[in-house]
Write a protein that holds these residues in place. Structure first.
Motif, PDB file in Angstrom:
ATOM      1  N   LYS A 124      27.736 -67.027   8.172  1.00 62.68           N
ATOM      2  CA  LYS A 124      27.241 -68.100   9.574  1.00 62.68           C
ATOM      3  C   LYS A 124      26.677 -66.982  10.660  1.00 62.68           C
ATOM      4  N   TRP A 125      25.752 -67.696  11.438  1.00 65.17           N
ATOM      5  CA  TRP A 125      25.293 -66.768  12.461  1.00 65.17           C
ATOM      6  C   TRP A 125      26.146 -66.787  13.603  1.00 65.17           C
ATOM      7  N   ILE A 126      26.472 -65.496  13.920  1.00 66.98           N
ATOM      8  CA  ILE A 126      27.440 -65.342  15.109  1.00 66.98           C
ATOM      9  C   ILE A 126      26.694 -64.415  16.109  1.00 66.98           C
ATOM     10  N   GLY A 127      27.462 -64.735  17.298  1.00 64.55           N
ATOM     11  CA  GLY A 127      26.805 -64.152  18.526  1.00 64.55           C
ATOM     12  C   GLY A 127      27.905 -64.199  19.560  1.00 64.55           C
ATOM     13  N   TYR A 141      29.100 -56.681  21.006  1.00 58.17           N
ATOM     14  CA  TYR A 141      29.657 -55.949  19.776  1.00 58.17           C
ATOM     15  C   TYR A 141      30.496 -57.034  18.876  1.00 58.17           C
ATOM     16  N   LEU A 142      30.167 -56.843  17.675  1.00 59.33           N
ATOM     17  CA  LEU A 142      30.897 -57.635  16.629  1.00 59.33           C
ATOM     18  C   LEU A 142      31.570 -57.027  15.593  1.00 59.33           C
ATOM     19  N   ARG A 143      32.658 -57.303  15.393  1.00 59.11           N
ATOM     20  CA  ARG A 143      33.409 -56.499  14.324  1.00 59.11           C
ATOM     21  C   ARG A 143      34.360 -57.310  13.245  1.00 59.11           C
ATOM     22  N   LYS A 144      34.575 -56.725  12.212  1.00 66.21           N
ATOM     23  CA  LYS A 144      35.353 -57.647  11.223  1.00 66.21           C
ATOM     24  C   LYS A 144      35.971 -56.546  10.306  1.00 66.21           C
ATOM     25  N   SER A 145      37.308 -56.469  10.376  1.00 63.07           N
ATOM     26  CA  SER A 145      38.156 -55.599   9.843  1.00 63.07           C
ATOM     27  C   SER A 145      38.534 -56.464   8.124  1.00 63.07           C
ATOM     28  N   ILE A 210      26.122 -54.153  16.815  1.00 59.23           N
ATOM     29  CA  ILE A 210      25.768 -54.294  18.090  1.00 59.23           C
ATOM     30  C   ILE A 210      24.622 -55.243  17.963  1.00 59.23           C
ATOM     31  N   LEU A 211      24.348 -56.043  18.745  1.00 62.82           N
ATOM     32  CA  LEU A 211      23.114 -57.006  18.894  1.00 62.82           C
ATOM     33  C   LEU A 211      22.112 -56.677  20.184  1.00 62.82           C
ATOM     34  N   ALA A 259      32.868 -58.900  21.564  1.00 65.84           N
ATOM     35  CA  ALA A 259      33.245 -58.314  22.836  1.00 65.84           C
ATOM     36  C   ALA A 259      31.963 -57.789  23.374  1.00 65.84           C
ATOM     37  N   LYS A 260      32.033 -57.598  24.673  1.00 64.55           N
ATOM     38  CA  LYS A 260      31.057 -56.615  25.155  1.00 64.55           C
ATOM     39  C   LYS A 260      31.334 -55.301  25.136  1.00 64.55           C
TER      40      LYS A 260
END
Ligand code: RAM
Length: 902
Positions: A124-127, A141-145, A210-211, A259-260
């Motif tokens: 999915k497109w995430i923001g 900032y996007l993260r996935k563990s 980071i976008l 998060a930012k």
């Protein structure tokens, strides 16, 4: 018989083992080496397998071409079974030479396919939702563990963004800068694929991204923000394969965290602000203990454009420059000189207290008082602000912005900086440098360097006009006039193939090609208006890029597919021009004319009709290449009608051409619009105009590209050299004399008597007037592609010694290998000596000025030599002509005969 051929490089779609492509019949290329003269390929065999092991065992379960009688070693289209999503294809090739001797198999090469259908995408497109009341948004900032329990056999990740993404896996950066590149996002976005097998571990792994707003949501040109969308989104899908045959996916979705972070804003045109105190340290690694509040990402429902495999080469840091000097200003700031007008950014090293801010400001030139010349930036802000975290030595470079600059000012630097405090990161699309050129004239060498720097500074995902002010747009006119020069300097095959997609995506339903590609918003927002005479979609010399660029790729790389893919679009363009002309003459309406010429206004209808003829003539040739006989005849007839109309409307009985500028003469000469008699008159009027102006040129963006070629082809080589080395205004050397390290937008960007031109349009890094680079390679050095055997399968070597040059050494890395020319003229003895190298599996025809008296040191007369690989052809009074096979040769000639006849 010993084996003569060795296979040294295998490429797929021009690239070294590309990943995630979506071409249904990828083209394969290999390069051959041999120590034998005239070495050439007579047969090939390609094997393609689904695994390296099978290929090594000689099992071609995907495709075996069999032994094919062919001398083609480039652009061989895969013809095996249908290619499937996410599969890797391994291939090798062997060849036989003309004596029937087989080479060894090449090393294994491969390519992988991307996600070929929408159904393959589970991500999915995430923001992240916008912050309220904030003008410039902080990049999300996007993260996935995620946990892996078994050892990984192979893993790939596919990623793209509406915006820009900076992807990390377990703390290391993956992939290119400014990915996914600029396209018309309403139509398509490119997807990048990366292999991540070695970066994954058993246990916890973390993806971080980071976008940036980039072209999608940030400032584009002078059109403001949000041209395509409100804010950026990421789409990511990874596939992990285990040794037991199972696999799993990690996809972007609502299970990620958002998060930012430390970047307060980062905009292509407005610069960046970064507060290091806000760094979420360790956020992209395992074992991270969150200090900030991470949120559920914002999921975007869909995207209607195409998700396509990346065509363009990745953008990277290509060089690092050290400053050459710096000084302290009265205001207490520090101004550095990088010694070179460059594009990218500054890396800053600093120590100080937490919360202290340093500003890094960039400019191309200095004002007379020594301060940064910022006036030409318009609304662009080439400043990055860094707030220290206050721990030890800190290093900072920005993320989603770039600047065009030679001078850097540090404002608020704590303590005493030195030359090591900053470094200039040179950033552009990663294209191999293919052309080298050196002469005995250091100013000519500098000109070549300036042209190349212009390309480095402006080939960033798309060919931009300039890199510093609030413009940086893919102007098609600039790109077409410079395309051939660009192709000599660097391998632009993928770069321009991608740009052609951009041009097609912007093509109007009428068939008109646009001024700018990708569309920067004014077409979609209907910002152009034919009545306003500005930003219209069909300007002469601009829209024609849609025909000229594919033709250039065909000539330089032998690429027929680009002609096939673009054929309909090119025909639509020419038909559009035809339907919008009156008796084959294009009306005087919106167009830029011979942009930025000097006291020489070329009438727009002359220019537009000339380009209409040129595009039509190229299209006729293209139809011929593609075997479309009827079309070829139709467009040849149309071309003849336009040329006739041109002569009737614009050429007087005395041969003068309406407007009487240098540009009208050179365009008419180079586009074959005149009768033989008129050609003779045109060259006389042209040279008279040059002489009357004190041996100066007057051409703008378009005319300049044809000026020296026209003079050279019509026996005015001396005038061509005079213009090349002219140091008075306007000329190339005038800018060099005044310190230029790049090509300026305008001949009068800065002059002794007026200083800076009007700041509203005064770039010091615009490559258009650098199209003379093409002449330097094709005529001065004499390395010319033969369109009848394109891609340098057959090269025409025809150097033109002249002016004050007595030594020229040039080389060009073609798909077959490096073509070298080194000529030397010893004035006292009038001996001309030339050394040439012709790559394996290609041939050449060489025209040596004068009467050749020795080849490879063996003296003789025409017809009497028996030199391996070299066959005398019929010569003229001025030139001796030979057909050459692969290899290295030395010719010596006596130039007196030629000099007498000039
Ligand atoms: C200027 C750009 C570009 C040119 C157009 C017509 O704004 O700099 O180079 O193609 O105008």
């Amino acid at each position: 018989m010993t084996v003569s051929l060795t296979i040294v490089q295998c490429l797929t779609e021009y690239a070294n083992n590309p990943l995630g492509i979506d071409v249904s019949r990828p083209r394969l290329f290999w390069r051959l080496e041999s120590s034998d003269r005239s070495a050439a390929q007579a047969f090939y065999q390609i094997m393609v397998a689904s695994s390296q092991e099978l290929l090594e065992q000689g099992v071609a379960d995907r495709w075996d071409s069999g032994r094919v009688a062919s001398d083609q070693s480039i652009h061989i289209a895969y013809a095996g079974e249908t290619l499937r999503s996410e599969q890797t294809y391994y291939w090798k090739v062997r060849v036989w030479d003309t004596h029937g001797e087989a080479s060894a198999w090449s090393q294994t090469a491969y390519w992988s396919m991307g996600l070929l259908s929408r159904a393959d995408w589970k991500a999915k497109w995430i923001g992240r939702k916008s912050e309220k009341g904030v003008d410039m948004q902080p990049p999300p900032y996007l993260r996935k563990s995620f946990q892996l329990t078994k050892a990984v056999k192979r893993a790939f990740v596919y990623a793209t963004a509406l915006g820009l993404y900076d992807l990390r896996l377990n703390g290391s950066r993956i992939g290119a800068l400014f990915a996914p590149g600029w396209t018309d996002y309403e139509t398509r976005v490119q997807v990048q694929a990366y292999e991540i097998t070695d970066q994954l571990t058993v246990g916890e792994n973390v993806f971080g991204a980071i976008l940036g707003d980039g072209w999608y949501a940030g400032t584009v040109g002078f059109l403001g923000e949000n041209v395509y969308g409100e804010r950026p989104f990421l789409l990511l899908q990874a596939r992990v394969e285990y040794f037991d045959g199972t696999s799993e996916r990690i996809v972007s979705d609502s299970s990620w965290q958002a998060a930012k972070g430390a970047i307060l804003y980062s905009d292509l045109i407005k610069g960046e602000a970064y507060d290091a105190r806000l760094e979420p340290t360790g956020w992209d690694q395992s074992g991270y203990q969150a200090e900030v509040a991470w949120e559920v990402p914002d999921v975007r429902t869909g995207y209607n454009g195409l998700l396509v495999g990346t065509v363009e080469p990745p953008v990277r840091i290509m060089q690092v420059l050290k400053p050459v000097s710096f000084r302290r200003t009265e205001a207490g700031t520090f101004i550095y000189d990088m010694g070179q007008n460059m594009v990218g950014w500054t890396e800053l090293t600093v120590s100080g207290v937490a919360g202290h801010q340093v500003t890094v400001s960039h400019a191309e030139m200095l004002n007379p008082d020594g301060s940064l010349y910022l006036d030409n930036l318009r609304v662009a802000v080439q400043q990055d602000h860094y707030v220290l975290k206050g721990i030890g030595e800190e290093r900072y470079e920005p993320h989603f912005t770039f600047h065009g600059f030679r001078y850097v000012e540090l404002i608020g630097y704590p303590g005493e900086p030195d030359l090591a405090t900053i470094a200039g990161k040179v950033v552009h699309s990663d294209m191999a440098e293919t052309g080298r050129l050196e002469t005995n004239d250091s100013m000519v060498n500098r000109l070549h360097a300036n042209i190349t720097w212009g390309q480095r500074g402006n080939f960033l995902s798309v060919p931009t006009d300039c890199p510093q002010r609030d413009e940086r747009l893919g102007w098609t006119g600039d790109a077409q006039i410079f395309a051939r020069t660009a192709a000599y300097n660097m391998n632009v095959s993928r770069f321009f193939s991608k740009y052609m997609q951009d041009i097609l995506d912007c093509q109007q339903p009428s068939g008109a090609f646009t001024d700018v590609a990708p569309d920067a918003g004014w077409i979609r927002h209907k910002m152009w208006n034919a009545n306003l005479n500005w930003f219209a979609p069909d300007n002469a010399g601009w829209g024609d890029a849609g025909v000229i660029i594919p033709w250039t790729l065909y000539v330089m790389y032998g690429d027929t597919r680009i002609l096939e893919t673009n054929y309909k679009a090119m025909a639509d363009w020419v038909n559009y021009l035809r339907d919008n002309s009156e008796d084959y003459v294009r009306p005087d309406y919106a167009n830029y004319g011979d942009w930025l010429s000097i006291d020489a206004d070329t009438p727009k209808e002359v220019l537009a009709t000339a380009y209409f003829a040129y595009s039509t003539q190229l299209l006729a040739k293209i139809a011929g290449v593609l075997g479309r006989k009827d079309d070829q005849i139709q467009y040849e007839t149309l071309f003849a009608a336009i040329a006739q109309a041109f002569r009737d409307a614009f050429v007087g009985s005395d041969g003068r051409i309406h407007g009487e500028t240098q540009a009208v003469y050179v365009l008419s000469l180079q586009f074959n619009l005149l009768t033989d008699e008129q050609n003779k008159l045109a060259i006389e009027y042209l040279t008279t105009d040059i002489r009357t102006r004190g041996d100066r040129l007057s051409t703008g963006f378009l005319g300049v590209g044809y000026l020296l070629p026209a003079l050279t082809e019509h026996r005015k080589l001396d005038v061509a050299y005079t213009l090349l080395t002219q140091e008075e205004f306007p000329s190339w050397m005038y800018s060099i004399k005044h310190g230029a390290t790049t090509i300026w937008e305008r001949w009068d960007g800065w002059t002794e008597h007026k200083g800076f031109q009007t700041p509203s349009m005064n770039s010091f890094n615009h490559y258009s007037l650098g199209s003379v680079g093409e002449w330097m390679f094709r005529y001065m050095a004499g390395i010319e592609a033969d369109p009848a055997a394109p891609g340098f399968k057959h090269t025409i070597i025809r150097p033109r010694p002249g002016g004050s040059l007595d030594r020229v050494k040039a080389s060009y890395d073609s798909l077959y290998g490096t073509i070298e020319v080194a000529w030397h003229l010893s004035a006292s003895s009038s001996v001309f000596r030339i050394e040439v190298t012709i790559p394996v599996n290609s041939t050449a025809t060489i025209y040596v000025p004068g009467r050749v008296y020795a080849i490879d040191g063996v003296k003789g007369t025409s017809g009497s030599w028996e030199i391996e690989g070299c066959q005398p052809l019929e010569s003229t009074e001025d030139e001796s002509c030979f057909k050459l096979g692969a290899g290295r040769y030395i010719f010596e000639s006596d130039l007196l005969a030629v000099q007498a006849s000039v």
